[in-house]
Design a protein around this motif. Structure first.
Motif, short mmCIF file in Angstrom:
data_model
loop_
_atom_site.label_atom_id
_atom_site.label_comp_id
_atom_site.label_asym_id
_atom_site.label_seq_id
_atom_site.Cartn_x
_atom_site.Cartn_y
_atom_site.Cartn_z
N ALA A 231 23.17 -33.88 3.35
CA ALA A 231 24.72 -33.98 3.33
C ALA A 231 25.30 -32.54 3.81
CB ALA A 231 24.96 -34.28 1.93
N ALA A 232 24.50 -31.56 3.80
CA ALA A 232 24.86 -30.31 3.95
C ALA A 232 24.90 -29.80 5.54
CB ALA A 232 24.01 -29.15 3.41
N THR A 233 24.57 -30.82 6.32
CA THR A 233 24.27 -30.48 7.65
C THR A 233 25.53 -30.16 8.32
OG1 THR A 233 22.33 -32.17 7.66
CG2 THR A 233 23.54 -31.52 9.82
N ASP A 234 26.58 -31.05 8.21
CA ASP A 234 27.86 -30.97 8.71
C ASP A 234 28.76 -32.12 8.04
OD1 ASP A 234 27.39 -33.62 9.99
OD2 ASP A 234 26.71 -32.57 12.04
N GLU A 235 29.94 -31.90 8.48
CA GLU A 235 31.12 -32.87 8.00
C GLU A 235 30.67 -34.23 7.98
OE1 GLU A 235 31.65 -30.33 9.74
OE2 GLU A 235 33.17 -28.97 8.52
N ALA A 236 30.25 -34.72 9.30
CA ALA A 236 29.93 -36.07 9.48
C ALA A 236 28.56 -36.65 8.63
CB ALA A 236 29.62 -36.35 10.97
N GLU A 237 27.80 -35.79 8.42
CA GLU A 237 26.58 -36.05 7.69
C GLU A 237 26.86 -36.22 6.07
OE1 GLU A 237 24.26 -37.72 8.86
OE2 GLU A 237 24.32 -37.08 10.77
N PHE A 238 27.84 -35.16 5.71
CA PHE A 238 28.35 -35.19 4.67
C PHE A 238 29.12 -36.43 4.01
CE2 PHE A 238 31.26 -33.87 1.03
CZ PHE A 238 30.65 -33.15 -0.07
N PHE A 239 29.99 -37.08 4.90
CA PHE A 239 30.66 -38.15 4.48
C PHE A 239 29.61 -39.42 4.66
CE2 PHE A 239 32.76 -41.84 6.57
CZ PHE A 239 33.66 -42.34 5.43
N ALA A 240 28.56 -39.54 5.53
CA ALA A 240 27.78 -40.40 5.43
C ALA A 240 26.74 -40.57 4.33
CB ALA A 240 26.99 -40.51 6.87
N VAL A 241 26.36 -39.22 3.90
CA VAL A 241 25.40 -39.27 2.95
C VAL A 241 26.31 -39.55 1.60
CG1 VAL A 241 23.91 -37.77 1.42
CG2 VAL A 241 23.95 -37.72 3.79
N SER A 242 27.22 -39.11 1.36
CA SER A 242 28.41 -39.09 0.22
C SER A 242 28.60 -40.67 0.17
CB SER A 242 29.66 -38.59 0.37
OG SER A 242 29.31 -37.09 0.33
N SER A 243 28.92 -41.56 1.38
CA SER A 243 29.20 -42.90 1.27
C SER A 243 28.00 -43.65 0.57
CB SER A 243 29.49 -43.32 2.49
OG SER A 243 30.73 -42.90 2.94
N GLU A 244 26.80 -43.27 1.04
CA GLU A 244 25.48 -43.86 0.52
C GLU A 244 25.63 -43.77 -1.09
OE1 GLU A 244 21.56 -42.73 2.19
OE2 GLU A 244 22.86 -41.15 3.36
N HIS A 245 25.76 -42.55 -1.53
CA HIS A 245 25.68 -42.21 -3.08
C HIS A 245 26.81 -42.88 -3.80
CE1 HIS A 245 22.50 -39.05 -3.51
NE2 HIS A 245 22.60 -39.17 -1.95
N PHE A 246 27.90 -42.84 -3.17
CA PHE A 246 28.99 -43.67 -3.67
C PHE A 246 28.86 -45.09 -3.98
CE2 PHE A 246 33.15 -45.83 -2.97
CZ PHE A 246 34.02 -45.42 -3.92
N PHE A 247 28.30 -45.67 -3.26
CA PHE A 247 28.13 -47.08 -3.49
C PHE A 247 26.74 -47.39 -4.51
CE2 PHE A 247 30.85 -47.62 0.14
CZ PHE A 247 31.81 -48.27 -0.21
N VAL A 248 25.80 -46.78 -4.28
CA VAL A 248 24.42 -47.29 -4.80
C VAL A 248 24.12 -46.40 -6.19
CG1 VAL A 248 21.87 -46.71 -4.29
CG2 VAL A 248 23.33 -47.24 -2.49
N ASP A 249 24.57 -44.94 -6.37
CA ASP A 249 24.60 -44.27 -7.57
C ASP A 249 25.72 -43.33 -7.41
OD1 ASP A 249 23.23 -43.13 -9.63
OD2 ASP A 249 21.89 -41.69 -8.68
#
Length: 287
Positions: A231-249
């Motif tokens: 998630a720390a790669t950049d803003e786009a990956e932060f949003f994508a990884v956060s979305s995974e966690h938001f829905f799954v855990d």
């Protein structure tokens, strides 16, 4: 035909026909296989089925490297891809036509120029890829239920939502959200990414010198983080990884980055924290 060529959604009648073709037993099997889908209330499950039917009627799914897609595979992919747009317009997924599924991880050729101006060409291992205006590419092996919040489908379709604004910059199209301002999004995104990066740096500094930070031995340290380090790669990956966690855990994310969780809650018009998950919702399930 022209609707398909333009990457537009299927007609209402085609979506209704697709929904009628989905066997209740198959839908139940998909919900039961993925605990974060099973946690949805009855009305949400029905709405998700509508969205999944829209996706199946609107997109083509093709297996790569000889992979034959079963009805279970198709519906599993559609249901998870539909979750982020459960309460959003499906038009956010328009403008492209195909979902390509590899049996396992694949390699993507990359070209990168370093600070000295030297161009490096290499192949990168990947579990998924979302092209701007092009297909979503996924690895079925990486889509199987597993421990943790990793979800390549939600990740790549979050990238599609991000790209709906015209840029992969961590801020999706907010035009349908009168309660969200781009300025607030940018500030919260930047602050939350900074907080996470600081937490990641602290974890990395705490890893003993005799432990390879790239090895499985380092997992107990990285497991303290609310998000995958990627998630720390950049803003786009932060949003994508956060979305995974938001829905799954969602709980670790909501606890560590409450402002960012609240922003995602308003954007997705969902609050996964209020759902009742099976007691072993992070354990692997068997399709």
């Amino acid at each position: 035909m022209l609707r398909w060529l333009k990457g537009r959604g299927a007609a209402t009648s085609a979506v209704a026909q697709m929904r009628a073709r989905i066997a209740p037993g198959l839908w139940y099997e998909v919900l039961q296989t993925y605990p974060f889908l099973w946690a949805l209330e009855t009305a949400e499950r029905d709405a998700l089925l509508d969205r999944a039917a829209w996706l199946l009627a609107s997109k083509t799914m093709n297996g790569a490297r000889g992979l034959t897609l079963t009805d279970f595979m198709r519906l599993s992919i559609a249901a998870q891809a539909a979750l982020p747009i459960l309460h959003l317009s499906p038009r956010l997924y328009e403008g492209w036509e195909e979902i390509i599924i590899y049996p396992e991880g694949f390699r993507i050729p990359r070209v990168q120029q370093d600070e000295a101006g030297v161009v490096h060409e290499y192949d990168e291992d990947a579990a998924g890829e979302a092209w701007d205006g092009g297909p979503v590419i996924l690895s079925w092996d990486d889509m199987l239920p597993q421990h943790g919040a990793f979800n390549v489908i939600i990740h790549e379709f979050a990238h599609k939502l991000d790209l709906s604004s015209g840029y992969a910059d961590g801020m999706p199209d907010l035009s349908a959200h009168a309660d969200l301002s781009p300025r607030t999004w940018r500030r919260t995104l930047s602050d939350s990414l900074d907080q996470f990066t600081e937490a990641l740096e602290a974890v990395e500094a705490a890893i003993p010198a005799d432990v390879d930070p790239e090895s499985d031995e380092a997992a107990p340290w990285y497991d303290q983080l609310p998000l995958d380090p990627y998630a720390a790669t950049d803003e786009a990956e932060f949003f994508a990884v956060s979305s995974e966690h938001f829905f799954v855990d969602p709980e670790p994310l909501a606890h560590a980055l409450p402002d960012w969780y609240q922003l995602l809650r308003v954007y997705y018009r969902q609050d996964p924290l209020n759902r009742t998950y099976p007691s072993s919702h992070l354990d692997a399930a068997t399709p």
